[in-house]
Design a protein around this motif. Structure first.
Motif, PDB file in Angstrom:
ATOM      1  N   SER A 162       0.823  -1.219   0.000  1.00  0.00           N
ATOM      2  CA  SER A 162       0.000   0.000   0.000  1.00  0.00           C
ATOM      3  C   SER A 162       0.851   1.261   0.000  1.00  0.00           C
ATOM      4  N   SER A 163       2.134   1.127   0.367  1.00  0.00           N
ATOM      5  CA  SER A 163       3.054   2.263   0.331  1.00  0.00           C
ATOM      6  C   SER A 163       3.672   2.457  -1.045  1.00  0.00           C
ATOM      7  N   GLN A 164       3.199   1.692  -2.059  1.00  0.00           N
ATOM      8  CA  GLN A 164       3.761   1.746  -3.408  1.00  0.00           C
ATOM      9  C   GLN A 164       2.656   1.967  -4.449  1.00  0.00           C
ATOM     10  N   PRO A 165       2.099   3.173  -4.527  1.00  0.00           N
ATOM     11  CA  PRO A 165       1.020   3.435  -5.489  1.00  0.00           C
ATOM     12  C   PRO A 165       1.514   3.338  -6.932  1.00  0.00           C
ATOM     13  N   ASP A 166       0.706   2.692  -7.775  1.00  0.00           N
ATOM     14  CA  ASP A 166       1.068   2.524  -9.190  1.00  0.00           C
ATOM     15  C   ASP A 166       0.892   3.827  -9.960  1.00  0.00           C
ATOM     16  N   LEU A 167       1.871   4.107 -10.819  1.00  0.00           N
ATOM     17  CA  LEU A 167       1.798   5.274 -11.685  1.00  0.00           C
ATOM     18  C   LEU A 167       0.855   5.018 -12.856  1.00  0.00           C
ATOM     19  N   ASN A 168       0.286   6.088 -13.367  1.00  0.00           N
ATOM     20  CA  ASN A 168      -0.660   6.019 -14.493  1.00  0.00           C
ATOM     21  C   ASN A 168       0.072   6.357 -15.783  1.00  0.00           C
ATOM     22  N   TRP A 169       0.511   5.336 -16.510  1.00  0.00           N
ATOM     23  CA  TRP A 169       1.277   5.556 -17.730  1.00  0.00           C
ATOM     24  C   TRP A 169       0.404   5.973 -18.906  1.00  0.00           C
ATOM     25  N   GLU A 170      -0.895   6.072 -18.710  1.00  0.00           N
ATOM     26  CA  GLU A 170      -1.748   6.670 -19.738  1.00  0.00           C
ATOM     27  C   GLU A 170      -1.605   8.192 -19.735  1.00  0.00           C
ATOM     28  N   ASN A 171      -1.053   8.732 -18.666  1.00  0.00           N
ATOM     29  CA  ASN A 171      -0.827  10.168 -18.541  1.00  0.00           C
ATOM     30  C   ASN A 171       0.521  10.503 -19.189  1.00  0.00           C
ATOM     31  N   PRO A 172       0.554  11.279 -20.267  1.00  0.00           N
ATOM     32  CA  PRO A 172       1.824  11.562 -20.955  1.00  0.00           C
ATOM     33  C   PRO A 172       2.854  12.280 -20.087  1.00  0.00           C
ATOM     34  N   LYS A 173       2.410  12.908 -19.010  1.00  0.00           N
ATOM     35  CA  LYS A 173       3.362  13.595 -18.135  1.00  0.00           C
ATOM     36  C   LYS A 173       4.303  12.603 -17.434  1.00  0.00           C
ATOM     37  N   ILE A 174       3.831  11.379 -17.209  1.00  0.00           N
ATOM     38  CA  ILE A 174       4.681  10.379 -16.570  1.00  0.00           C
ATOM     39  C   ILE A 174       5.864  10.052 -17.471  1.00  0.00           C
ATOM     40  N   ALA A 215       8.728  -4.436 -15.501  1.00  0.00           N
ATOM     41  CA  ALA A 215       8.609  -3.867 -16.844  1.00  0.00           C
ATOM     42  C   ALA A 215       7.318  -4.279 -17.534  1.00  0.00           C
ATOM     43  N   HIS A 216       6.744  -5.384 -17.100  1.00  0.00           N
ATOM     44  CA  HIS A 216       5.537  -5.904 -17.738  1.00  0.00           C
ATOM     45  C   HIS A 216       4.264  -5.328 -17.140  1.00  0.00           C
ATOM     46  N   GLY A 217       4.371  -4.471 -16.099  1.00  0.00           N
ATOM     47  CA  GLY A 217       3.181  -4.022 -15.388  1.00  0.00           C
ATOM     48  C   GLY A 217       2.871  -2.544 -15.512  1.00  0.00           C
ATOM     49  N   MET A 218       3.682  -1.799 -16.255  1.00  0.00           N
ATOM     50  CA  MET A 218       3.541  -0.349 -16.252  1.00  0.00           C
ATOM     51  C   MET A 218       2.179   0.116 -16.780  1.00  0.00           C
ATOM     52  N   VAL A 219       1.656  -0.554 -17.800  1.00  0.00           N
ATOM     53  CA  VAL A 219       0.403  -0.143 -18.437  1.00  0.00           C
ATOM     54  C   VAL A 219      -0.694  -1.137 -18.081  1.00  0.00           C
ATOM     55  N   LYS A 220      -1.811  -0.595 -17.613  1.00  0.00           N
ATOM     56  CA  LYS A 220      -2.961  -1.434 -17.274  1.00  0.00           C
ATOM     57  C   LYS A 220      -4.011  -1.351 -18.387  1.00  0.00           C
ATOM     58  N   ARG A 221      -4.836  -2.365 -18.460  1.00  0.00           N
ATOM     59  CA  ARG A 221      -5.870  -2.366 -19.495  1.00  0.00           C
ATOM     60  C   ARG A 221      -6.878  -1.258 -19.240  1.00  0.00           C
ATOM     61  N   ALA A 222      -7.285  -0.574 -20.295  1.00  0.00           N
ATOM     62  CA  ALA A 222      -8.216   0.555 -20.186  1.00  0.00           C
ATOM     63  C   ALA A 222      -9.466   0.139 -19.438  1.00  0.00           C
ATOM     64  N   TYR A 240      -3.431  -6.457 -15.861  1.00  0.00           N
ATOM     65  CA  TYR A 240      -2.390  -5.561 -15.369  1.00  0.00           C
ATOM     66  C   TYR A 240      -0.988  -6.047 -15.729  1.00  0.00           C
ATOM     67  N   TRP A 241      -0.868  -7.149 -16.446  1.00  0.00           N
ATOM     68  CA  TRP A 241       0.432  -7.645 -16.888  1.00  0.00           C
ATOM     69  C   TRP A 241       0.472  -7.725 -18.409  1.00  0.00           C
ATOM     70  N   GLY A 242       1.587  -7.273 -18.983  1.00  0.00           N
ATOM     71  CA  GLY A 242       1.864  -7.502 -20.394  1.00  0.00           C
ATOM     72  C   GLY A 242       0.856  -6.928 -21.357  1.00  0.00           C
ATOM     73  N   GLN A 243       0.273  -5.799 -21.016  1.00  0.00           N
ATOM     74  CA  GLN A 243      -0.704  -5.190 -21.906  1.00  0.00           C
ATOM     75  C   GLN A 243      -0.006  -4.567 -23.129  1.00  0.00           C
ATOM     76  N   PRO A 244      -0.661  -4.576 -24.286  1.00  0.00           N
ATOM     77  CA  PRO A 244       0.011  -4.107 -25.510  1.00  0.00           C
ATOM     78  C   PRO A 244       0.588  -2.701 -25.392  1.00  0.00           C
ATOM     79  N   GLY A 245      -0.081  -1.826 -24.659  1.00  0.00           N
ATOM     80  CA  GLY A 245       0.375  -0.444 -24.564  1.00  0.00           C
ATOM     81  C   GLY A 245       1.721  -0.277 -23.889  1.00  0.00           C
ATOM     82  N   VAL A 246       2.158  -1.287 -23.140  1.00  0.00           N
ATOM     83  CA  VAL A 246       3.440  -1.163 -22.445  1.00  0.00           C
ATOM     84  C   VAL A 246       4.593  -1.059 -23.439  1.00  0.00           C
TER      85      VAL A 246
END
Length: 567
Positions: A184-196, A220-227, A258-264
């Motif tokens: 819970s101390s490790q919030p996931d970043l939103n890689w859909e946001n171009p600012k990231i 590396a396989h978890g950065m992008v989540k499914r829409a 949440y793993w290996g999504q094409p957008g990653v």
């Protein structure tokens, strides 16, 4: 005449990462210069000569950035600042400069999937309103249920428990939920946001400008989540266990959103473009993807240079299983122009000197340690097999990763008492899952009267060494014929001498059976007897052996490996 057909073609001019032996340093457990019980950069700098003597090409450092240390540094609060427990940015500059003089390249660990909850980005998100630009750095969502009291979806944390936590808003009322695939101390970043992506462009350049040679990219396989963040329909974070590994790529992406999504792959390509602005740098992905054709997608020419081969790391200790994984790796990686990357131990798994002494039916799931209620491993058998497995691995073409301490034959410190354990997995599961502390205990450098055996001069240690670590101390193995340390030195010397990392590889049928494998690489014949009866050796020059009493044209026993130069 040996019966074989080459799978690879010799490439002596290969880029350094294609054939490098890369040594993982877990900073808090390597060497402690100031005596506070936690390893530090000055301690590592003092010991760089020992790594040069070992014969490695590069060091990968687990995170040393500013962090509350809730997950041993993988919860980063400032990507540009060394955490004071390890030293200063200037200490890193000194380390980097010394490593360069020794011909050792430096790879740093970057964590783009999540930050610490103490990071300025997350603190700004908490202080801002729902729907704000600040919250869009992360995955904030309204809850389900009449009053938003239920998590937004059914995702579970890799460390146990739900992957969502609810915050208290500025007005004192319960509010939105945020996603954390880990603690819970490790919030996931939103890689859909171009600012990231913009932020990480700058972070990568900061370290590249300092002179680092590359990055190991965490999760590396978890950065992008499914829409839309839909519910998961399968729970297996690595998609490794059957029948999950039999799913098509599309089915796997659908089942575990949440793993290996094409957008990653778009994020990967952006990382690669930054890397390619600099000369001779590389990236390695921690991408837990199966099967191997799926993993090979991560090392296409415009993506990562390397990706850890976890199928190899977690393979059964059986000739047929290993032969298939090695063949598939060389073939599938070769299709996209990449070299294979081999590994047997790291900071997230049971040390292979112990793991290979566990009966297959008792092997814990990847990422878990040995629970006190589990049967005790056969550590003598584990070490014998580990030496054989390492010798088999280091003869293969491609890059190999070593985990600190394996050159000493260190076993897992699996009997740590609960009061010492710090892995979030242990706390989040109330001890049901023991976690990874057992592979992270500080190294024994000198067998002496202190409890830390030369880790420092005070005897303090953030995790206590078990009593048996003293016999594995480096000073007791230095120059001792047959010691694990001297075996590793010899393997790396001969590997470099024959350029095996860029070698021409083929299986050799003459010594293959249900219990043994053999291959030839750049004129070196490697034979491993995994569990069968004795194997008579052919004529040739004995280059390296894990079996102390083996002689030319002798008998190779079970759980032993030999390297021969054929006559």
């Amino acid at each position: 005449m040996l019966n074989h057909e080459f799978l690879t073609v010799n490439n002596p001019s290969a880029e350094w990462w294609r054939k490098a032996v890369i040594y993982q340093v877990y900073p808090r457990s390597f060497a402690d210069a100031d005596g506070d019980g936690i390893g530090d950069l000055k301690g590592i700098t003092e010991k760089l000569g020992s790594l040069s003597d070992l014969g490695i090409d590069a060091i990968w450092f687990s995170p040393f950035f500013k962090s509350p240390q809730k997950d041993a540094g993988y919860d980063i609060s400032d990507y540009r600042l060394i955490d004071p427990i390890f030293g200063t940015n200037e200490d890193f500059d000194v380390l980097l400069a010394k490593a360069k003089t020794l011909g050792i390249r430096i790879i740093v660990d970057i964590v783009p999937n999540h930050t610490s909850d103490q990071h300025a980005w997350f603190q700004a998100a908490l202080a801002s309103a729902p729907g704000s630009a600040e919250r869009d750095y992360y995955h904030f969502r309204d809850g389900k249920g009449e009053n938003g009291e239920l998590p937004p979806n059914n995702w579970q944390s890799i460390f146990g428990g739900p992957a969502w936590s609810r915050i208290t808003e500025a007005n004192g009322e319960l509010g939105q939920w945020y996603l954390h695939l880990f603690d819970s101390s490790q919030p996931d970043l939103n890689w859909e946001n171009p600012k990231i992506a913009d932020e990480f462009d700058d972070i990568l350049r900061f370290w590249l400008d300092k002179g680092v040679d590359g990055f190991r990219v965490d999760v590396a396989h978890g950065m992008v989540k499914r829409a839309g963040l839909p519910d998961a329909t399968i729970y297996d974070e690595n998609l490794r266990e059957r029948p999950i590994s039999n799913l098509t790529m599309a089915e796997a992406e659908e089942a575990v959103p949440y793993w290996g999504q094409p957008g990653v792959h778009d994020a990967i390509r952006r990382f690669r473009r930054i890397i390619d602005e600099y000369d001779d740098r590389a990236m390695c992905a921690e991408a837990s993807m199966s099967p191997l054709p799926r993993l090979a997608m991560w090392v296409r020419p415009d993506e990562y240079h390397q990706s850890f081969n976890f199928d190899y790391m977690h393979s059964k200790y059986e000739a047929a299983a290993i032969k298939k994984i090695v063949t598939d790796s060389i073939v599938e990686y070769g299709k996209v122009g990449a070299s294979s990357t081999w590994v047997l131990s790291n900071h997230d798994g049971i040390r292979h000197a112990t793991r290979l002494g566990i009966a297959p039916e008792n092997t814990p799931r990847p990422g878990d340690g040995i629970h006190p209620s589990d049967p005790a491993p056969d550590e003598a058998l584990g070490l014998r097999r580990a030496r054989a497995a390492t010798a088999f691995m280091l003869g293969l073409p491609g890059s190999s990763y070593l985990y600190q301490g394996e050159e000493l034959g260190l076993p897992e410190a699996w009997q740590l008492e609960g009061k010492y354990r710090q892995d979030p997995t242990y706390a989040r599961t109330n001890g049901d899952r023991i976690g990874r502390d057992g592979c992270r205990v500080p190294l024994p450098w000198v067998a002496d009267a202190t409890e830390s055996n030369g880790f420092n001069s005070t005897g303090k240690s953030w995790l206590p060494q078990p009593a048996n670590y003293r016999v594995f101390a480096r000073n007791l193995q230095e120059g001792v014929v047959g010691s694990t340390l001297e075996l590793y030195k010899r393997l790396l010397k001969v590997r470099k001498q024959f350029d095996l990392g860029a070698g021409a590889f083929s299986w050799v049928d003459d010594y293959d059976s249900e219990t043994s494998l053999s291959y030839i690489n750049n004129g070196v014949l490697v034979i491993t007897n995994f569990s069968g009866g004795p194997i008579a050796m052919p004529a040739g020059e004995l280059l390296v052996t894990t079996q102390h009493d083996l002689t030319v044209e002798g008998i190779l026993e079970h759980d032993q490996t030999v390297w021969l130069k054929l006559s």
